[in-house]
Every structure is written in C-alpha cells, then in structure tokens.
Design a protein around this motif. Structure first.
Motif, PDB file in Angstrom:
ATOM      1  N   UNK A 101      33.470  47.989  -3.964  1.00 32.29           N
ATOM      2  CA  UNK A 101      34.814  48.539  -3.785  1.00 32.29           C
ATOM      3  C   UNK A 101      35.637  48.483  -5.076  1.00 32.29           C
ATOM      4  N   UNK A 102      36.442  49.515  -5.283  1.00 26.76           N
ATOM      5  CA  UNK A 102      37.386  49.565  -6.399  1.00 26.76           C
ATOM      6  C   UNK A 102      38.812  49.253  -5.934  1.00 26.76           C
ATOM      7  N   UNK A 103      38.920  48.681  -4.738  1.00 27.79           N
ATOM      8  CA  UNK A 103      40.228  48.418  -4.152  1.00 27.79           C
ATOM      9  C   UNK A 103      41.140  47.573  -5.024  1.00 27.79           C
ATOM     10  N   UNK A 104      40.578  46.562  -5.681  1.00 28.06           N
ATOM     11  CA  UNK A 104      41.401  45.711  -6.546  1.00 28.06           C
ATOM     12  C   UNK A 104      41.963  46.508  -7.721  1.00 28.06           C
ATOM     13  N   UNK A 105      41.167  47.403  -8.291  1.00 25.91           N
ATOM     14  CA  UNK A 105      41.640  48.232  -9.393  1.00 25.91           C
ATOM     15  C   UNK A 105      42.733  49.187  -8.922  1.00 25.91           C
ATOM     16  N   UNK A 106      42.544  49.754  -7.741  1.00 31.95           N
ATOM     17  CA  UNK A 106      43.559  50.651  -7.197  1.00 31.95           C
ATOM     18  C   UNK A 106      44.866  49.900  -6.954  1.00 31.95           C
ATOM     19  N   UNK A 129      49.898  45.450  -8.099  1.00 35.13           N
ATOM     20  CA  UNK A 129      49.477  44.266  -7.354  1.00 35.13           C
ATOM     21  C   UNK A 129      48.225  43.683  -8.009  1.00 35.13           C
ATOM     22  N   UNK A 130      48.291  42.402  -8.366  1.00 33.83           N
ATOM     23  CA  UNK A 130      47.165  41.746  -9.037  1.00 33.83           C
ATOM     24  C   UNK A 130      46.470  40.822  -8.045  1.00 33.83           C
ATOM     25  N   UNK A 131      45.260  41.178  -7.630  1.00 37.26           N
ATOM     26  CA  UNK A 131      44.525  40.431  -6.620  1.00 37.26           C
ATOM     27  C   UNK A 131      43.626  39.391  -7.286  1.00 37.26           C
ATOM     28  N   UNK A 132      43.781  38.113  -6.911  1.00 36.20           N
ATOM     29  CA  UNK A 132      42.889  37.062  -7.411  1.00 36.20           C
ATOM     30  C   UNK A 132      41.465  37.322  -6.933  1.00 36.20           C
ATOM     31  N   UNK A 133      40.486  36.992  -7.782  1.00 36.01           N
ATOM     32  CA  UNK A 133      39.079  37.172  -7.413  1.00 36.01           C
ATOM     33  C   UNK A 133      38.321  35.870  -7.668  1.00 36.01           C
ATOM     34  N   UNK A 134      37.790  35.279  -6.607  1.00 38.20           N
ATOM     35  CA  UNK A 134      36.961  34.085  -6.709  1.00 38.20           C
ATOM     36  C   UNK A 134      35.501  34.517  -6.791  1.00 38.20           C
ATOM     37  N   UNK A 135      34.722  33.868  -7.658  1.00 36.57           N
ATOM     38  CA  UNK A 135      33.325  34.268  -7.837  1.00 36.57           C
ATOM     39  C   UNK A 135      32.410  33.055  -7.980  1.00 36.57           C
ATOM     40  N   UNK A 136      31.173  33.249  -7.585  1.00 42.82           N
ATOM     41  CA  UNK A 136      30.111  32.278  -7.854  1.00 42.82           C
ATOM     42  C   UNK A 136      28.789  33.022  -7.851  1.00 42.82           C
ATOM     43  N   UNK A 137      28.094  32.954  -8.969  1.00 43.22           N
ATOM     44  CA  UNK A 137      26.819  33.656  -9.119  1.00 43.22           C
ATOM     45  C   UNK A 137      25.737  32.627  -9.424  1.00 43.22           C
ATOM     46  N   UNK A 182      16.363  43.308  -6.095  1.00 45.61           N
ATOM     47  CA  UNK A 182      17.809  43.310  -6.310  1.00 45.61           C
ATOM     48  C   UNK A 182      18.277  42.003  -6.935  1.00 45.61           C
ATOM     49  N   UNK A 183      19.329  42.124  -7.739  1.00 47.70           N
ATOM     50  CA  UNK A 183      20.025  40.963  -8.297  1.00 47.70           C
ATOM     51  C   UNK A 183      21.491  40.959  -7.882  1.00 47.70           C
ATOM     52  N   UNK A 184      21.869  41.857  -7.024  1.00 49.63           N
ATOM     53  CA  UNK A 184      23.268  41.982  -6.616  1.00 49.63           C
ATOM     54  C   UNK A 184      23.581  40.972  -5.521  1.00 49.63           C
ATOM     55  N   UNK A 185      23.744  39.725  -5.923  1.00 51.96           N
ATOM     56  CA  UNK A 185      23.879  38.640  -4.949  1.00 51.96           C
ATOM     57  C   UNK A 185      25.072  37.728  -5.223  1.00 51.96           C
ATOM     58  N   UNK A 186      25.942  38.105  -6.122  1.00 48.89           N
ATOM     59  CA  UNK A 186      27.084  37.262  -6.480  1.00 48.89           C
ATOM     60  C   UNK A 186      28.032  37.099  -5.288  1.00 48.89           C
ATOM     61  N   UNK A 187      28.520  35.878  -5.082  1.00 51.05           N
ATOM     62  CA  UNK A 187      29.558  35.636  -4.089  1.00 51.05           C
ATOM     63  C   UNK A 187      30.903  36.051  -4.680  1.00 51.05           C
ATOM     64  N   UNK A 188      31.650  36.879  -3.958  1.00 56.93           N
ATOM     65  CA  UNK A 188      32.959  37.352  -4.421  1.00 56.93           C
ATOM     66  C   UNK A 188      33.937  37.316  -3.249  1.00 56.93           C
ATOM     67  N   UNK A 189      35.110  36.741  -3.489  1.00 54.62           N
ATOM     68  CA  UNK A 189      36.175  36.769  -2.482  1.00 54.62           C
ATOM     69  C   UNK A 189      37.442  37.263  -3.165  1.00 54.62           C
ATOM     70  N   UNK A 190      37.853  38.457  -2.805  1.00 56.56           N
ATOM     71  CA  UNK A 190      39.067  39.073  -3.351  1.00 56.56           C
ATOM     72  C   UNK A 190      40.232  38.672  -2.456  1.00 56.56           C
ATOM     73  N   UNK A 191      41.137  37.867  -3.011  1.00 58.28           N
ATOM     74  CA  UNK A 191      42.137  37.202  -2.190  1.00 58.28           C
ATOM     75  C   UNK A 191      43.389  38.067  -1.976  1.00 58.28           C
ATOM     76  N   UNK A 192      43.212  39.136  -1.206  1.00 54.11           N
ATOM     77  CA  UNK A 192      44.350  39.960  -0.817  1.00 54.11           C
ATOM     78  C   UNK A 192      45.365  39.137  -0.028  1.00 54.11           C
ATOM     79  N   UNK A 193      44.884  38.096   0.647  1.00 53.31           N
ATOM     80  CA  UNK A 193      45.775  37.271   1.463  1.00 53.31           C
ATOM     81  C   UNK A 193      46.746  36.448   0.628  1.00 53.31           C
ATOM     82  N   UNK A 194      46.509  36.327  -0.678  1.00 51.57           N
ATOM     83  CA  UNK A 194      47.387  35.542  -1.545  1.00 51.57           C
ATOM     84  C   UNK A 194      48.476  36.376  -2.209  1.00 51.57           C
ATOM     85  N   UNK A 195      48.478  37.673  -1.985  1.00 53.98           N
ATOM     86  CA  UNK A 195      49.508  38.518  -2.572  1.00 53.98           C
ATOM     87  C   UNK A 195      50.868  38.167  -1.978  1.00 53.98           C
TER      88      UNK A 195
END
Length: 467
Positions: free
Chosen positions: A152-157, A163-171, A268-281
C-alpha cells in the motif's frame, strides 16, 4: 460500492501478478474463518465444496516440535485450508452477489482527492491510472478504503495531505520457497498436513534449521514449503528437491518422493513485519481508512495475515453499522479498534523474530545475551505450552485463544490461572509425573496413535469460565 483492481481478474481460481504470495501456503484460523463467514455468508461451505479442507491441527496434522513428533489427539479448534487463488475466487463470487458491487479492473490508484486542510481535511475520492497506459482519471467517492495490502502507498498519500504516519518495522530476513505437487490417489499417510519446526539451537546443522510444511489444497494437491531465518533458500527445482531430503525429518522428503511436481519453485523474501500506526495520528481526514495488510503486515510464515485482514474487515463492517463512515469521528474510532486487535498478531510475530541476530528495524533489540536467550527459548517455549494443554484445562483454553489471536501474548503470560497451570505442569514434567505421551524422534515416521481419550480427561474438567 466500486472496487478498483490493478489486475485483470481471472475467471476461476488462478494466481495473478498482484498477489505474488498466491503460490505459497495460506489458511484461515478459526477467528479468520468466522470473520470471513460473517462478511460472506456461506463462505465456509462453498470453499469446502470446492475442495478446501477444515482440519483439526492436533488430530489431522503431524507436528514435529523441538524434541520430535507431538502426540496426536483431537482438539476444540480448526484451521481452514485452500490455495490463495481458491480463497480469493470464493470470496469474490460471494461478494458479487451483493447488490451495488462492481469491479473496475486494470486500474491503479495513485493518490487521494481531498477538500479542506488540517483537521478539516476530507478525502473525496481517488486518482488513478489505467494499467499499461498513461491514461487516467478520477473517481469521486463518499468513503475510500485502502485494502491494497503490504505494498500500500497509503502512508505516502497521507503524507501529501499533511499527515505523517509512524511505521514500526522488524525484518528477520525470513525467506521461503514453495512448490506445488499432485498427490497419488492412494493416501500417503494418516495425516492431512505436516509441520517440522527448525532446530532451536543455532549450532545445529544448517540443514536442520529450516521450517518444513506440507499444506493440503483443493484437487488432492499439496504445497510443500521450506523456510529459514537468514539462511539461503533454493529457487530452482533441483536445489529444492535436494534440500528437502536433508532436513530434520525424513517424512518431508518421503512425501515429495511419492508426489508429482506441478510447478516451478516459487521464492519470496517479502516477509518484513510492518505496522503503520494510523491510530497514533492526532487527527485523521474524513472519508478514508486503511485496513488489513495496508496497516499491519506480519511475517507471513506465522499464518496470521489473512485471518487478521478478515477481522479488520469485520471491525470496519460492524463499526459502520453504528457510526456513519463519513462522520468525522469514524476513522479515529476504527483505527483505535483495529489497533487493539492488531497488537495481538504483531506481538506474536515480533517476539519470535526478535531473537535472530540479523533482525533489523525499529523494533529490533540490542545484540547480547538477552537476544541469544530469546532465540533459543522461542520454539521450546511453544512446545512447552503445547504440552501443558494436555495437563491443564485453563492452559488449553487460553493457548487456543492465543493461537487464534483472540488473546494477547502478554495477557496469556500474566494470567494467574495460566501461570499456575504452566508451573504445575513444569513441576510434574521434572518429576516425570505428567500424563502427556512422549514425543517421537524426528528421524522416525510420525506416530498414528490416537491419544484423544487421554487428552479428553483434561477437556472433561473444563468449566468454560475464563478468568
């Protein structure tokens, strides 16, 4: 309702470019199946009629844990299996029965349309491009839902709207390879699906550090998958077949010997954990929400993604029944409720992935003894919980809720009744007083003996009351 879809949708259960995970294993936990059934009434029966399978993970599966094959017994839970294309095709058919639903195919959304600014911003539609051309247009809408998944490109949009959405990651550098096979007409074993966990000791032979899974799908076919945390994975048939016969269990290679390959190897290597924190806006624009993997995308090796997306959809559906989606308070209410749910699968995924030395991201932990210990105890702890359910009814109930993401890991580990049951089981195990049948070494065939009666002695003592 208009659904904009980048791909040209297949007529039946076929993979497509927009779902690269379609060639890998997928299933629905009970919580995901229930959510899908609520959103698409008749979903379970239709999927089963098309060759899907609803299986008991304790009775229908051969599970090889750290010390070997777990004993077989019936449980109170189930898992729904089918290929990703079949799951999609079934949901799509049921969705199209709803009045007013239409698909526009070959359309790629590239941005949000909006009115106002700051706290008064309202999303009024989307801009799009026609796939394969420079032609595009705009689609006005009262309410826009981003269900574009992991990419998704939702954070960029949102950023373009201020609106700046925090992004938590773990790969944890997880990658995996899958291949489809046709089973012979005669059954190859008593089990319907199989899982061989990797050796938890980092010093173990590399060939023993792979997760191996055999998943049943429609048409008497299987998907065989091997995964690793940071190790190289095969991307060609010859390498895949060779490695499959060097892993912890001979059973994995035996199955492939008995089956007929149907596909190339999909990697596939597309396995990164990502949480886009829209709830923190601090504020959110009206008329727009993001759901499922567009918000929380977890390491898919843990099988939580489709179930979590289904629950997110159900949360959206139920909230829309009591709050007008175009109301100013709707996005914040939705994101808060979705986040409360997403915290459960997120915690389960990163707790295990954090233990690997090469794990990187905002949620990675510092290298050291704590990280090493976490790596070494993760899989053994999972086995300990799975054994303790045989001994204690409360552990059984809450562990089932944990696996089905109805309960959080911190909640499970701090529940006094669960802690008491785990402690008592640990003491009995130390004194060799448990009723849990012993595991069978990984190099031997998975045991067929049904211990449901033994496990039933625990189940018969349930009160059904959760504390």
């Amino acid at each position: 309702m208009t659904i904009l879809e980048q791909d040209r949708l297949p007529q039946g259960a076929e993979g497509r470019r927009g779902t690269p995970q379609a060639w890998h294993n997928h299933f629905l936990l009970d919580v995901g199946r229930e959510a899908a059934e609520t959103l698409f009434p008749g979903f379970t029966d239709l999927l089963l009629a098309r060759g899907g399978a609803r299986l008991d993970p304790g009775y229908d599966a051969a599970a090889c844990f750290v010390t070997g094959w777990m004993p077989r017994a019936r449980t109170s839970t189930s898992t729904l299996f089918a290929s990703r294309p079949m799951l999609e095709a079934t949901m799509r058919q049921l969705l199209l029965r709803e009045p007013g639903v239409a698909f526009r195919e070959g359309v790629r959304v590239v941005g949000l349309l909006s009115d106002g600014s700051g706290a008064e911003t309202s999303v009024t539609g989307v801009s799009y491009l026609e796939s394969g051309s420079a032609a595009g247009g705009e689609l006005r809408a009262d309410f826009v839902v981003d269900a574009a998944g992991r990419g998704s490109q939702g954070c960029n949009w949102m950023r373009r709207l201020g609106y700046d959405v925090d992004e938590l990651t773990l790969d944890a550098k997880v990658s995996y390879s899958s291949r489809w096979y046709q089973l012979p007409d005669e059954p190859i074993s008593w089990w319907k699906w199989m899982m061989v966990l990797p050796d938890s000791d980092p010093r173990a032979a590399q060939s023993h550090q792979y997760l191996c899974i055999v998943f049943p799908i429609e048409g008497n076919r299987i998907i065989a998958m091997m995964a690793s945390w940071g190790l190289p994975m095969p991307s060609d048939a010859q390498s895949f077949e060779r490695l499959a016969r060097q892993t912890r269990s001979k059973e994995f290679g035996r199955v492939l010997d008995a089956a007929q390959p149907l596909s190339d190897v999909h990697h596939t290597r597309s396995t990164r954990n990502v949480w886009r924190r829209f709830d923190r806006l601090p504020s959110t624009p009206r008329g727009f929400v993001a759901v499922g993997d567009a918000v929380g995308a977890f390491n898919p090796i843990y099988g939580q993604g489709m179930s979590s997306a289904a629950v997110s959809g159900l949360i959206l559906h139920r909230l829309a029944e009591r709050i007008d989606p175009v109301a100013a308070e709707f996005p914040a209410e939705f994101y808060a409720e979705q986040a409360r749910f997403l915290k459960r699968p997120w915690t389960l995924a990163i707790t295990r992935d954090r233990g690997y030395a090469h794990a990187r991201g905002t949620e990675a932990i510092i290298d050291g003894p704590h990280k090493t210990l976490l790596r070494r105890i993760n899989w053994p702890a999972f086995q300990f919980f799975a054994e303790a359910v045989w001994q204690d009814s409360a552990v059984d109930i809450h562990f089932n809720r944990l696996i089905n993401v109805r309960e959080s890991l911190p909640g499970f580990l701090t529940n006094p009744r669960v802690l008491g049951g785990l402690g008592l089981y640990g003491a009995k195990k130390l004194l060799r007083l448990t009723r849990v049948p012993p595991t069978v070494p990984a190099e031997l065939p998975p045991p067929e003996t049904d211990f449901s009666t033994v496990r039933g002695l625990v189940a018969s003592g349930r009160t059904g009351v959760l504390r």
